[in-house]
Enzyme design. Sequence first.
Site, mmCIF file in Angstrom:
data_model
loop_
_atom_site.group_PDB
_atom_site.id
_atom_site.type_symbol
_atom_site.label_atom_id
_atom_site.label_comp_id
_atom_site.label_asym_id
_atom_site.label_seq_id
_atom_site.Cartn_x
_atom_site.Cartn_y
_atom_site.Cartn_z
ATOM 1 N N LYS A 175 0.860 -1.035 0.065
ATOM 2 C CA LYS A 175 -0.078 -0.219 0.004
ATOM 3 C C LYS A 175 1.064 1.266 0.004
ATOM 4 O O LYS A 175 1.666 1.542 1.144
ATOM 5 C CB LYS A 175 -0.891 0.073 1.124
ATOM 6 N N GLY A 228 7.189 5.744 7.820
ATOM 7 C CA GLY A 228 6.417 6.853 8.003
ATOM 8 C C GLY A 228 6.620 7.587 9.173
ATOM 9 O O GLY A 228 7.534 7.566 9.619
ATOM 10 N N SER A 229 5.451 8.146 9.591
ATOM 11 C CA SER A 229 5.357 9.032 10.640
ATOM 12 C C SER A 229 5.543 8.462 11.775
ATOM 13 O O SER A 229 5.152 7.113 11.846
ATOM 14 C CB SER A 229 4.409 10.061 10.453
ATOM 15 N N GLY A 233 3.076 5.091 12.914
ATOM 16 C CA GLY A 233 3.848 3.772 13.140
ATOM 17 C C GLY A 233 3.589 3.391 14.501
ATOM 18 O O GLY A 233 3.344 2.077 14.654
ATOM 19 N N GLU A 250 9.990 1.938 10.212
ATOM 20 C CA GLU A 250 10.998 3.159 10.422
ATOM 21 C C GLU A 250 10.421 4.347 10.230
ATOM 22 O O GLU A 250 9.449 4.681 9.274
ATOM 23 C CB GLU A 250 11.808 2.817 8.920
ATOM 24 N N CYS A 284 14.068 11.456 5.822
ATOM 25 C CA CYS A 284 13.906 11.101 7.246
ATOM 26 C C CYS A 284 15.297 11.192 7.910
ATOM 27 O O CYS A 284 15.597 11.490 9.166
ATOM 28 C CB CYS A 284 13.487 9.687 7.383
ATOM 29 N N GLU A 385 10.242 16.964 14.406
ATOM 30 C CA GLU A 385 10.445 16.943 12.887
ATOM 31 C C GLU A 385 9.346 17.804 12.054
ATOM 32 O O GLU A 385 8.357 17.882 12.333
ATOM 33 C CB GLU A 385 10.196 15.326 12.539
HETATM 34 P P1 NAP Z 1 2.597 8.964 7.001
HETATM 35 O O1 NAP Z 1 1.559 10.086 6.927
HETATM 36 O O2 NAP Z 1 2.875 8.238 8.283
HETATM 37 O O3 NAP Z 1 2.203 8.001 5.916
HETATM 38 C C1 NAP Z 1 2.983 6.637 5.679
HETATM 39 C C2 NAP Z 1 2.112 5.656 5.144
HETATM 40 O O4 NAP Z 1 1.044 5.166 6.281
HETATM 41 C C3 NAP Z 1 1.246 6.067 3.971
HETATM 42 O O5 NAP Z 1 1.165 5.096 3.220
HETATM 43 C C4 NAP Z 1 -0.004 6.427 4.681
HETATM 44 O O6 NAP Z 1 -0.938 6.360 3.830
HETATM 45 C C5 NAP Z 1 -0.209 5.283 5.643
HETATM 46 N N1 NAP Z 1 -1.165 5.381 6.629
HETATM 47 C C6 NAP Z 1 -1.761 6.574 7.236
HETATM 48 N N2 NAP Z 1 -2.679 6.338 7.845
HETATM 49 C C7 NAP Z 1 -2.563 4.814 8.314
HETATM 50 C C8 NAP Z 1 -3.217 4.018 9.180
HETATM 51 N N3 NAP Z 1 -4.381 4.519 9.974
HETATM 52 N N4 NAP Z 1 -2.974 2.912 9.174
HETATM 53 C C9 NAP Z 1 -1.965 2.503 8.235
HETATM 54 N N5 NAP Z 1 -1.421 3.079 7.351
HETATM 55 C C10 NAP Z 1 -1.556 4.528 7.270
HETATM 56 O O7 NAP Z 1 4.120 9.495 6.660
HETATM 57 P P2 NAP Z 1 4.449 10.101 5.254
HETATM 58 O O8 NAP Z 1 4.165 11.593 5.413
HETATM 59 O O9 NAP Z 1 3.808 9.394 4.033
HETATM 60 O O10 NAP Z 1 6.149 10.276 5.205
HETATM 61 C C11 NAP Z 1 6.803 11.258 5.885
HETATM 62 C C12 NAP Z 1 7.388 10.347 7.492
HETATM 63 O O11 NAP Z 1 7.935 9.256 7.030
HETATM 64 C C13 NAP Z 1 8.233 11.484 8.091
HETATM 65 O O12 NAP Z 1 7.904 11.216 9.232
HETATM 66 C C14 NAP Z 1 9.667 10.644 7.591
HETATM 67 O O13 NAP Z 1 10.624 10.919 8.756
HETATM 68 C C15 NAP Z 1 9.268 9.126 7.692
HETATM 69 N N6 NAP Z 1 10.116 8.394 6.871
HETATM 70 C C16 NAP Z 1 10.930 7.774 7.692
HETATM 71 C C17 NAP Z 1 11.937 6.939 7.089
HETATM 72 C C18 NAP Z 1 12.735 6.022 7.570
HETATM 73 O O14 NAP Z 1 13.390 5.099 6.998
HETATM 74 N N7 NAP Z 1 13.006 6.067 9.143
HETATM 75 C C19 NAP Z 1 12.216 7.006 5.680
HETATM 76 C C20 NAP Z 1 11.173 7.974 4.882
HETATM 77 C C21 NAP Z 1 10.266 8.530 5.649
HETATM 78 P P3 NAP Z 1 -1.747 7.735 3.166
HETATM 79 O O15 NAP Z 1 -0.644 8.358 2.207
HETATM 80 O O16 NAP Z 1 -2.969 7.364 2.445
HETATM 81 O O17 NAP Z 1 -2.312 8.514 4.368
#
Ligand code: NAP
Length: 486
Positions: A175, A228-229, A233, A250, A284, A385
């Site tokens: 997804k 993701g966030s 997570g 992550e 990230c 962040e």
């Molecule tokens: P996000 O809002 O947490 O979304 C990540 C994924 O989770 C998306 O596919 C999102 O879908 C999905 N999601 C949202 N709500 C969910 C739920 N209730 N249940 C299951 N999945 C759900 O993060 P983002 O804005 O895409 O990415 C930015 C974040 O990622 C930042 O915090 C960054 O630091 C982190 N990141 C970390 C790493 C690492 O390796 N540590 C690498 C890259 C990014 P939708 O898009 O449909 O909401």
Amino acid sequence: MAERYQNYVNGTWTDATTGEVSTSTNPADLSDVVGEFQASNSADVDVAITAAHDVKESWRRTSSLARGGYLLKAASYLEANLEEYAQAVTRESGKAILESRGEVGRAIALLQYYGVEGANPVGAVVPSVNPNILLYTNRMPLGVISLITPWNFPIAIPIWKMAPALVYGNTIVLKPASATPHVATLIARMWEAVDLPEGVFNLVTGSGGAVGNELITNSKVAAISFTGSTRIGMNIAAESAKRGKRYQLEMGGKNPVIVLPDADLEQAAEITVSGAMKYSGQKCTATSRAIVVGNIIGEFTNMVVEKTNALKIGRGSDPDSIIVPVIDQASKDNIASMIARGVADGGSVLAGGGVPSGSTFDGGTFVEPTVINNVATDAYVACEEIFGPVLSILPAVDAEDALNVANSVDYGLSAGIFTRDLNSVLDFADRIEAGIVKINGETAGLEPQVPFGGMKSSSSGDREQGKAAIEFFTQSKTIYVDRSAT
Ligand code: NAP
């Protein structure tokens, strides 16, 4: 009219049962609609999970050499189509085209690495106390794995999860983030092109709110790998733990660099700005805090401000652009409010702080690269962040103080130090609370053949990439063979 894309389930392109679609847009030009994508629901996810479940035994019994062969074919396919995929990454995520090419290159390297891994041993023969017993270990796949990925590396992150998942014998449902579904459909097209058996890889697009719960709670899913966030997570961790499912998270970062008085200041400033500002800080591992020791802070700050002001802001399709649009309007608004909060907390904006003006920027989500100082080390802007091109410069009285400031936040993903002093390097490498440590290097920019992950609120579960990936994507089995019977 925008092109319509489908889910990829059991080797077939299919519509969601909802009959609904959502769109993704180009952050550099919000009037450019990339496409329409299936707005799936739980029932659609269940079908995809069932497809993956139905073939998990046949995929497990496919030799790992053959599984690796699919990855190597996929690497060749991506190599042949690199430019098309890189352009798609830039259009949908806003990333500068040079970085998009680098990201596709990284995906190729990951597929090659794990393709070859299919020929490597996964267990060991171990001496037994009983000479009649052959004692050995093996690694078994987990089964069906849900992969939930963010938008900022729309091809590299899905590939760094799925390449090891597949080569070690798991089947998967991906997804992708709602902001970058088109790149995910290109990943599906890659697997289709190399004739990966039906059901082994499945793609379901849809909002996290609508499909996330099913991906985590479905009884046929053995494990969840999420990037993701931290907020999302941690919820996945709680739901997975309740059901005894394995999870790997992550998440966010607030990555520091420490600059010691003996550092090559020109190099430190150059690398700090690059780490903080490239891709508009949306990595990230982006540098978010520069902690500067002693009276070099004035000279270092001037260098950072000068270099920041010189960065070219523009569309990702322009090869000279460094500062590209941020992913969407909500992110742009959030960055503005974080800067405002920093100012309200006593911070001074030394560079940027607003949005660029001019016709290039009118239709997109651009923000200026921003440098702030005079914020307290525990101010919100210095601890949370931002995910935008914003760097806080913080003072420290000595190396010990700097280390304490660096370790004072909840995150612990990546960290760097600039110094020529060996003892300071070794002390930092030992005591910094971060999973990735850079000495005189950028906090971002990592190699795929070594483990990746953080400490504290940045990560949970086993490390990704390199040899470490086997820990999450397999489980160990210990086999005793007694050959004493006559
Ligand atoms: P996000 O809002 O947490 O979304 C990540 C994924 O989770 C998306 O596919 C999102 O879908 C999905 N999601 C949202 N709500 C969910 C739920 N209730 N249940 C299951 N999945 C759900 O993060 P983002 O804005 O895409 O990415 C930015 C974040 O990622 C930042 O915090 C960054 O630091 C982190 N990141 C970390 C790493 C690492 O390796 N540590 C690498 C890259 C990014 P939708 O898009 O449909 O909401």
